[in-house]
Design a protein around this motif. Structure first.
Motif, PDB file in Angstrom:
ATOM      1  N   ALA A  37       0.838  -1.204   0.000  1.00 14.57           N
ATOM      2  CA  ALA A  37       0.000   0.000   0.000  1.00 14.57           C
ATOM      3  C   ALA A  37       0.872   1.253   0.000  1.00 14.57           C
ATOM      4  N   SER A  41       0.961   4.181  -2.846  1.00 13.34           N
ATOM      5  CA  SER A  41       0.706   5.596  -2.539  1.00 13.34           C
ATOM      6  C   SER A  41       1.710   6.521  -3.220  1.00 13.34           C
ATOM      7  N   THR A  42       2.819   5.987  -3.700  1.00 16.33           N
ATOM      8  CA  THR A  42       3.779   6.807  -4.451  1.00 16.33           C
ATOM      9  C   THR A  42       3.381   6.924  -5.921  1.00 16.33           C
ATOM     10  N   ALA A  46      -3.250  11.232  -4.497  1.00 16.94           N
ATOM     11  CA  ALA A  46      -3.749  11.242  -3.114  1.00 16.94           C
ATOM     12  C   ALA A  46      -5.269  11.260  -3.091  1.00 16.94           C
ATOM     13  N   LEU A  64      -4.439   0.472   2.268  1.00 17.06           N
ATOM     14  CA  LEU A  64      -4.578   1.549   1.290  1.00 17.06           C
ATOM     15  C   LEU A  64      -5.688   2.512   1.717  1.00 17.06           C
ATOM     16  N   LEU A  67      -4.596   4.859   4.315  1.00 17.68           N
ATOM     17  CA  LEU A  67      -3.777   5.961   3.810  1.00 17.68           C
ATOM     18  C   LEU A  67      -4.626   7.076   3.183  1.00 17.68           C
ATOM     19  N   TYR A  69      -7.242   6.609   0.784  1.00 16.25           N
ATOM     20  CA  TYR A  69      -7.841   6.315  -0.514  1.00 16.25           C
ATOM     21  C   TYR A  69      -9.260   5.794  -0.330  1.00 16.25           C
TER      22      TYR A  69
END
Length: 198
Positions: A37, A41-42, A46, A64, A67, A69
């Motif tokens: 995850a 995220s990179t 976002a 994920l 974070l 999403y």
């Protein structure tokens, strides 16, 4: 191997055997999902809307979502979706073999990720799945696919065999589907942008 036979195998799979890290410990399994995850995220914008196709019991989908999403879990195995719902009751889920993902979602999404799915399918089945995943992604959206390339590609035998592709065969399918490979994505997985309506 047909799409349905792969789904049947996952429905019958022992939860302890669905990922190599589970053989080490549940903590190792959880950490592997958190690490994937974090890598995603990179790549993903976002807070975007992401469908995790082949989500299983949420190894990557749950971290994920943590974070930030907006994650929908999608899988052909009801048993896997039931395990995901048990762990994350608020996460939306979709039962699909991938070929009808757009219809099942009822909308386009910003991104679809599919990790450790295509390797289990024949070329024909994988092409049908990729077409279905592509149809669910909006223009300029992303597909992140664990879609391995090999110098000597070949179809794996049985659902645990690994099917690998030639770069040329992948590129031909991508061109037909309106996908552009992002060469410098920084991803360990191939990343594709939807460059035309699908």
């Amino acid at each position: 191997m047909s799409i349905d036979s792969v789904i049947d195998a996952w429905n019958e799979a022992d939860p302890a055997a669905i990922h190599p890290t589970r053989g080490i410990s549940e903590e190792a399994y959880r950490i592997s999902g958190e690490n994937q995850a974090a890598l995603l995220s990179t790549i993903l914008p976002a807070g975007c809307k992401v469908v995790d196709f082949g989500c299983g019991d949420g190894r990557v989908a749950i971290p994920l979502a943590a974070l930030g999403y907006e994650v929908t879990g999608a899988d052909g195995s009801q048993a896997m979706l039931d395990r995901l719902t048990e762990a994350a009751p608020d996460m939306p889920t979709v039962l699909t073999d991938g070929t009808d993902l757009a219809d099942q979602l009822g909308r386009k999404t910003d991104a679809v990720i599919s990790l450790a799915v295509l390797i289990h399918h024949s070329y024909e089945s994988a092409e049908r799945i990729i077409e279905g995943l592509r149809a669910a992604v909006r223009v300029n959206g992303l597909l992140v696919l664990d879609w391995p390339i090999a110098d000597e590609p070949g179809e794996g035998g049985g659902w645990i065999g690994v099917t690998t592709w030639s770069r040329e065969r992948q590129d031909e399918l991508c061109q037909r589907l309106g996908l552009k490979r992002l060469e410098q994505s920084g991803s360990p997985w191939p990343v594709f942008r939807a460059v035309k309506a699908g």
